[in-house]
Motif scaffolding. Structure first.
Motif, PDB file in Angstrom:
ATOM      1  N   THR A 202      -1.165   6.764  -6.552  1.00 16.71           N
ATOM      2  CA  THR A 202       0.246   6.962  -6.236  1.00 16.71           C
ATOM      3  C   THR A 202       0.433   8.043  -5.173  1.00 16.71           C
ATOM      4  N   PRO A 203       1.577   8.052  -4.510  1.00 17.66           N
ATOM      5  CA  PRO A 203       1.839   9.119  -3.541  1.00 17.66           C
ATOM      6  C   PRO A 203       1.791  10.510  -4.177  1.00 17.66           C
ATOM      7  N   ALA A 204       2.266  10.627  -5.407  1.00 18.03           N
ATOM      8  CA  ALA A 204       2.198  11.926  -6.080  1.00 18.03           C
ATOM      9  C   ALA A 204       0.756  12.343  -6.327  1.00 18.03           C
ATOM     10  N   GLN A 205      -0.061  11.422  -6.802  1.00 14.01           N
ATOM     11  CA  GLN A 205      -1.481  11.725  -7.028  1.00 14.01           C
ATOM     12  C   GLN A 205      -2.168  12.125  -5.730  1.00 14.01           C
ATOM     13  N   ALA A 206      -1.833  11.461  -4.651  1.00 10.50           N
ATOM     14  CA  ALA A 206      -2.522  11.697  -3.379  1.00 10.50           C
ATOM     15  C   ALA A 206      -2.225  13.082  -2.812  1.00 10.50           C
ATOM     16  N   MET A 207      -1.177  13.742  -3.279  1.00 11.59           N
ATOM     17  CA  MET A 207      -0.911  15.110  -2.842  1.00 11.59           C
ATOM     18  C   MET A 207      -1.901  16.091  -3.484  1.00 11.59           C
ATOM     19  N   ASP A 208      -2.608  15.631  -4.495  1.00  8.85           N
ATOM     20  CA  ASP A 208      -3.652  16.398  -5.171  1.00  8.85           C
ATOM     21  C   ASP A 208      -4.996  15.993  -4.560  1.00  8.85           C
TER      22      ASP A 208
ATOM     23  N   TYR B 204       0.809  -1.214   0.000  1.00  6.73           N
ATOM     24  CA  TYR B 204       0.000   0.000   0.000  1.00  6.73           C
ATOM     25  C   TYR B 204       0.846   1.270   0.000  1.00  6.73           C
ATOM     26  N   ASN B 205       0.500   2.186  -0.886  1.00  8.19           N
ATOM     27  CA  ASN B 205       0.976   3.555  -0.752  1.00  8.19           C
ATOM     28  C   ASN B 205       0.216   4.200   0.395  1.00  8.19           C
ATOM     29  N   MET B 206       0.876   5.062   1.139  1.00  9.82           N
ATOM     30  CA  MET B 206       0.232   5.614   2.321  1.00  9.82           C
ATOM     31  C   MET B 206       0.506   7.098   2.452  1.00  9.82           C
ATOM     32  N   GLY B 207      -0.216   7.727   3.359  1.00 12.97           N
ATOM     33  CA  GLY B 207       0.002   9.149   3.554  1.00 12.97           C
ATOM     34  C   GLY B 207      -0.644   9.678   4.808  1.00 12.97           C
ATOM     35  N   TRP B 208      -0.263  10.898   5.151  1.00 15.59           N
ATOM     36  CA  TRP B 208      -0.852  11.648   6.255  1.00 15.59           C
ATOM     37  C   TRP B 208      -1.595  12.853   5.684  1.00 15.59           C
TER      38      TRP B 208
ATOM     39  N   TYR C 161      -5.005  12.402   9.889  1.00 17.25           N
ATOM     40  CA  TYR C 161      -5.488  11.097   9.451  1.00 17.25           C
ATOM     41  C   TYR C 161      -4.403  10.373   8.653  1.00 17.25           C
ATOM     42  N   CYS C 162      -4.312   9.081   8.832  1.00 17.21           N
ATOM     43  CA  CYS C 162      -3.493   8.294   7.918  1.00 17.21           C
ATOM     44  C   CYS C 162      -4.427   7.576   6.949  1.00 17.21           C
ATOM     45  N   ALA C 163      -3.918   7.307   5.769  1.00 14.24           N
ATOM     46  CA  ALA C 163      -4.722   6.675   4.734  1.00 14.24           C
ATOM     47  C   ALA C 163      -3.836   5.817   3.853  1.00 14.24           C
ATOM     48  N   ALA C 164      -4.480   4.890   3.140  1.00 15.42           N
ATOM     49  CA  ALA C 164      -3.741   3.926   2.333  1.00 15.42           C
ATOM     50  C   ALA C 164      -4.508   3.584   1.062  1.00 15.42           C
ATOM     51  N   ASP C 165      -3.753   3.202   0.049  1.00 17.48           N
ATOM     52  CA  ASP C 165      -4.363   2.780  -1.211  1.00 17.48           C
ATOM     53  C   ASP C 165      -3.375   1.943  -2.003  1.00 17.48           C
ATOM     54  N   ARG C 166      -3.876   0.936  -2.679  1.00 14.27           N
ATOM     55  CA  ARG C 166      -2.994   0.092  -3.492  1.00 14.27           C
ATOM     56  C   ARG C 166      -2.585   0.778  -4.784  1.00 14.27           C
ATOM     57  N   TYR C 167      -3.465   1.643  -5.329  1.00 12.73           N
ATOM     58  CA  TYR C 167      -3.285   2.065  -6.722  1.00 12.73           C
ATOM     59  C   TYR C 167      -3.046   3.557  -6.913  1.00 12.73           C
TER      60      TYR C 167
END
Length: 127
Positions: A103-109, A32-36, A95-101
């Motif tokens: 990308t970390p770059a996309q999730a910054m948007d 999983y790609n993840m983020g805060w 919040y932390c979050a996760a996704d398989r597909y």
């Protein structure tokens, strides 16, 4: 599917530090790609930092760059956010979050949203 639980929030003075943790269930954490992400009162949710499944690629919001560090330990199924030099503008629910597909770059948007989310942990910075 993955379940996420954040911890480590609290009250800290301006200039102080906190370390948030996000513990994940399941044996596929490493995939999983993840983020805060954070949301302050009366504000939209914003991306703070994201990290690839391997941990080799990271992204940061300009507002936290140089102060926050995202990392993960795939052997412990845990992601971290080290927050230094905190100021009042960092006050929010994190919040932390996760996704398989996604990308970390996309999730910054903010147009892209990770699939799995934790319940959030409050961070309050007092002056």
């Amino acid at each position: 599917q993955v379940q996420l639980v954040e911890s480590g929030g609290g009250l800290v003075q301006t200039g102080g530090s906190l370390r948030l943790s996000c513990a994940a269930s399941g044996s596929t954490f490493r995939l999983y790609n993840m983020g805060w992400f954070r949301q302050a009162p009366r504000k939209e949710r914003e991306s703070v930092a994201t990290i690839s499944s391997s941990g080799q690629t990271t992204y940061y919001a300009n507002s936290v760059k140089g102060r926050f560090t995202i990392s993960r330990d795939n052997n412990k199924n845990t992601m971290y956010l080290q927050m230094d030099s905190l100021n009042a503008e960092d006050t929010a629910v994190y919040y932390c979050a996760a996704d398989r597909y996604i990308t970390p770059a996309q999730a910054m948007d903010t147009r892209y949203q990770y699939t799995y989310w934790g319940q959030g942990t409050q961070v309050t910075v007092s002056s």
